[in-house]
Design a protein around this motif. Sequence first.
Motif, short mmCIF file in Angstrom:
data_model
loop_
_atom_site.label_atom_id
_atom_site.label_comp_id
_atom_site.label_asym_id
_atom_site.label_seq_id
_atom_site.Cartn_x
_atom_site.Cartn_y
_atom_site.Cartn_z
N VAL A 1 20.67 -6.08 6.66
CA VAL A 1 19.23 -5.83 6.76
C VAL A 1 18.87 -4.73 5.78
O VAL A 1 19.38 -3.63 5.84
N LEU A 2 18.02 -5.04 4.85
CA LEU A 2 17.55 -4.00 3.94
C LEU A 2 16.38 -3.27 4.59
O LEU A 2 15.48 -3.91 5.12
N ARG A 3 16.44 -1.98 4.58
CA ARG A 3 15.30 -1.26 5.13
C ARG A 3 15.00 -0.04 4.27
O ARG A 3 15.84 0.42 3.49
N LYS A 4 13.80 0.42 4.45
CA LYS A 4 13.37 1.59 3.70
C LYS A 4 14.07 2.81 4.25
O LYS A 4 14.11 3.01 5.46
N PRO A 5 14.65 3.67 3.37
CA PRO A 5 15.30 4.87 3.90
C PRO A 5 14.30 5.77 4.63
O PRO A 5 13.12 5.80 4.28
N LYS A 6 14.79 6.52 5.60
CA LYS A 6 13.90 7.35 6.41
C LYS A 6 13.35 8.56 5.64
O LYS A 6 12.43 9.23 6.11
N GLY A 7 13.94 8.83 4.48
CA GLY A 7 13.38 9.90 3.65
C GLY A 7 11.99 9.55 3.13
O GLY A 7 11.24 10.44 2.71
N PHE A 8 11.62 8.29 3.18
CA PHE A 8 10.26 7.86 2.82
C PHE A 8 9.38 7.85 4.06
O PHE A 8 9.85 7.67 5.18
N MET A 9 8.09 7.98 3.84
CA MET A 9 7.15 7.82 4.94
C MET A 9 7.07 6.34 5.30
O MET A 9 7.23 5.47 4.44
N ASP A 10 6.79 6.05 6.57
CA ASP A 10 6.60 4.66 7.01
C ASP A 10 5.38 4.07 6.30
O ASP A 10 5.44 3.00 5.72
N VAL A 11 4.30 4.81 6.40
CA VAL A 11 3.05 4.41 5.75
C VAL A 11 2.69 5.51 4.76
O VAL A 11 2.73 6.69 5.11
N TYR A 12 2.36 5.14 3.55
CA TYR A 12 2.06 6.15 2.53
C TYR A 12 0.64 6.66 2.74
O TYR A 12 -0.30 6.28 2.04
N LYS A 13 0.51 7.56 3.72
CA LYS A 13 -0.82 7.95 4.20
C LYS A 13 -1.63 8.72 3.15
O LYS A 13 -2.86 8.69 3.16
N HIS A 14 -0.94 9.42 2.26
CA HIS A 14 -1.67 10.20 1.26
C HIS A 14 -2.19 9.32 0.12
O HIS A 14 -2.97 9.77 -0.71
N PRO B 1 -4.44 6.82 -1.69
CA PRO B 1 -5.76 6.25 -1.44
C PRO B 1 -5.74 4.73 -1.59
O PRO B 1 -4.80 4.17 -2.14
N GLY B 2 -6.76 4.08 -1.09
CA GLY B 2 -6.85 2.63 -1.21
C GLY B 2 -6.14 1.94 -0.06
O GLY B 2 -5.74 2.57 0.92
N THR B 3 -5.99 0.65 -0.17
CA THR B 3 -5.47 -0.13 0.94
C THR B 3 -3.97 -0.39 0.86
O THR B 3 -3.34 -0.72 1.85
N GLU B 4 -3.38 -0.24 -0.33
CA GLU B 4 -1.97 -0.62 -0.48
C GLU B 4 -1.06 0.54 -0.10
O GLU B 4 -0.46 1.19 -0.96
N LYS B 5 -0.96 0.79 1.19
CA LYS B 5 -0.21 1.96 1.64
C LYS B 5 1.25 1.64 1.92
O LYS B 5 1.94 2.40 2.61
N ASP B 6 1.71 0.49 1.42
CA ASP B 6 3.12 0.13 1.66
C ASP B 6 3.89 -0.06 0.36
O ASP B 6 5.02 -0.49 0.36
N ARG B 7 3.27 0.20 -0.77
CA ARG B 7 3.99 0.04 -2.03
C ARG B 7 3.67 1.21 -2.95
O ARG B 7 2.69 1.92 -2.75
N TYR C 1 4.56 12.74 -3.96
CA TYR C 1 4.30 13.20 -2.58
C TYR C 1 3.71 12.10 -1.71
O TYR C 1 3.67 12.24 -0.49
N TYR C 2 3.25 10.99 -2.30
CA TYR C 2 2.80 9.86 -1.47
C TYR C 2 3.94 9.35 -0.58
O TYR C 2 3.69 8.81 0.49
N TYR C 3 5.15 9.47 -1.13
CA TYR C 3 6.25 8.66 -0.57
C TYR C 3 7.23 9.42 0.31
O TYR C 3 7.74 8.87 1.27
N PHE C 4 7.49 10.67 -0.01
CA PHE C 4 8.58 11.38 0.68
C PHE C 4 8.07 12.04 1.96
O PHE C 4 7.07 12.75 1.94
N ASP C 5 8.80 11.79 3.03
CA ASP C 5 8.40 12.33 4.35
C ASP C 5 8.93 13.76 4.51
O ASP C 5 9.61 14.09 5.48
N THR C 6 8.61 14.58 3.52
CA THR C 6 9.11 15.95 3.49
C THR C 6 7.91 16.88 3.42
O THR C 6 6.77 16.42 3.40
N GLY C 7 8.16 18.20 3.35
CA GLY C 7 7.10 19.10 2.93
C GLY C 7 6.81 18.81 1.47
O GLY C 7 7.72 18.49 0.71
N ASN C 8 5.54 18.90 1.07
CA ASN C 8 5.20 18.51 -0.30
C ASN C 8 4.27 19.51 -1.00
O ASN C 8 3.32 20.00 -0.39
#
Lengths: 478, 350
Positions: free
Chosen positions: A6-19, A21-27, A69-76
């Motif tokens: 199963v390929l999955r997105k590493p947890k170091g990334f955010m689930d949803v790229y909340k920062h 803008p626009g609708t494509e918050k998964d790429r 910073y859109y992508y990493f689930d860290t302090g940014n």
Amino acid sequence: MAQKTVLRKPKGFMDVYKHKPGTEKDRTHYCPGCGHGILHKLIAEALEDFAVIDKTILISPVGCSVFAYYYFDTGNFQAAHGRAPAVGTAVSRANPDSIVISYQGDGDLAAIGGNNILQAANRGENMVVFFVNNAIYGMTGGQMAPTTLEGQKTTTTPYGRNPLSDGYPMQMCELLNQLTAPVYITRTSLHDMANIRKTRQAVRKAIRYASEKKGFSFVEVLSMCPSGWKMDAVRAQQWIKEKMIPRFPLMVLRDNAENTGPIERPVPVLDPEEVKKVLGYDTFETTGFKKRPGTMFRKVALRVAGFGGQGIMSTGIALANVGMKYGYNVSWLPSYGPEMRGGTANCSVKIQEDSIGAAECTEPNMVIAMNQPSLEKFEKLLVPDGILIYNSTLIDVEPSRKDIRVCPVPITGIADELGDTRVQSMVSVGAFAAVTGMFDPEEIKSLMPTLFAGKSEKVRKLNEEAVQKGYDHVKRNF
Amino acid sequence: MPKMLMKGNHAAVYGAALAGCEAYYGYPITPASEIAEAASAIFPKLGRTFLQAESEVAAINMVYGAAGAGKRVMTGSSGPGISLKQEGISYCAGSELPCVIVDIMRGGPGLGNIGPEQGDYYQVVKGGGHGNYRNIVLAPNSAQEMCDLTMLAFELADKYRNPVFVLTDGVIGQMMEAVELPEPVEKLPDKSSWAVMGNAETKNLINSIYLGHDDLEAWNRYLGEKYATIEKNEVRFEEYMMEDAEIVAIGYGSTSRVLQSAVDIVRGKGVKMGMLRLITLFPFPKERINVLPDRNVRGILTVEMSNGQLVDDVNLALRGKMISDLYNRMGGNVPSALEIVEKVSELYGV
């Protein structure tokens, strides 16, 4: 039974790229075939595998990875162009336990931020720098980068990079390898699976070193920019292999983290009582002297002047200090800068009951002149009836003004008799005390521990004698 | 409280230490270098960070980093160095990062000289860097205020999440006066809701990018409201002999010290002169200035060590009710009280 992967997105990334803008918050915002996505993933995986996601602080640069910073689930942080290593320095000093990642492209790191990366590396800051080298400015539309190859066409080198006018591609790993502090310097590439695996190892090593506080790691990654290079993704991979690697050889230039201890930063003292202790509150004297009755002056506006090295400034500071102890308002203002180096130095001292307006004594009522040029310069500023104390050891000309009171004191001579020319400041202070009647010599002498803090008992004694001699000379002769 | 004779530049560093400033990042420049020197002597003893940055630009970006990490942080410089820092200050303002910047003004433009001047007024008070932002600007005129207003600067910076300048000139920086050292700050504000502190609770974002035009406009409106609040709440000035003044001198920093002497001299001649001394330059005490002509004031004289930068704001504040006269010196020259008295007598026939 074949296992299902199963390929999955590493947890170091955010689930949803909340920062984002626009609708494509998964790429991502990156172009097809770009190397940033691959490197991002290697970093995100490593952060998850080492369980350091929450204590990681990522600094995004200016360039295509401005939105890292859109992508990493860290302090940014997002930093100004080229300054990520400077920002990272302070972030790391502020949070010594965190893992600070400066993620930069070639224009950001090697051009506008060239000094910042060198200096952060030279200080051995505890951080990881990922340097994405794609030999071009991607974000701004394909201009020349410091790493652009000889002959390479870009939008600002339309005829190809000409080293005679544009210089040569900068090899940052080799440059940084001249410095003592970095612990890990390596160059890898993303152009095929084998090299992506090597990059993965480098990424993991650098992040591990940061988590162990080993210091400064620099990972340069050769990366594809099909859009900027105007090629398809496959051709871009080949271009790295054929063109970039010969100019930017893949290798580990340094790896000595195993021999380096963890960097420990001091813990800030913020407890008020402790702060007061360190700032020496308990050593300041809060008691003062009683003002002496019948002094001549309600306001002293004094100019002290002489050669640099004659203790001009220290005379003024000592008088201001003594005046403060008597409860007067005091100010001291030096002439500063090049004026102080050679030639004459002078300072203004005010000692008075009322609050002090201007600190500069433009119309002094008292002058202490230590040499001839100072006498000439400041005698004429004295107000009528003002007092001129001059150093008769070095000045053999009579003052010209007749409407002032003159008080020659062999200041240098008295100091020399005491065996140390440097005590002439305190001879002047003694003379001042006698002329004005404002200060008692015994009380001045009791201030020696403050005035000569950190100096030996011998020095203090000598200066006490100087005060007395200056005082006595004036009392005897005037 | 202990009293200590110290330079204005040193007093600013004591103020910072007492305010709980945890980091100083700076680059040497005359006449502000003593700030860095004093910080390098004091901060390590308190376990705080002192770092001599590789450049003014690096220093302000380190300030950005430390401020974003939730620390009280300071830098200090003088004119040319402040010019170099302006991009970073804009980033701090755009990201709402609290920080304190001390500017010990020197003579300009260009390399100019190291004498005292007030020619940084525009670049500090009006924003200086790119974009729509304001700095809070405090203008001490004594060593005591270098300490006190630096402490206040940290409070205001945190209160409004905004860069705060302590703006003065070489005279105040270099002069020594008695400073009564106040109590250290007991408790620092909690910044975990927005700062990035390297833990799961503070995975925040420090950023000034707003790609959408409407988003950025909204952000600018928000900042504008903040600046309006600051203008409403934080105006500070001092009045000297103003109760019955018919002639009012306006100034700040070392100029105001000279004006105090000038007012004393003029009052000695029985002429009713007073001084309005500006302590905050942004927010500018414009309401106070605006009502000056409503009373018996027949002359307003702005005195500055710059080319009419301050008098512009005084006249804007007067909104045409009256026009302020200007007396200025530049190039490192400090006006003397007598010069000002002469000017007053020439202008107002006293």
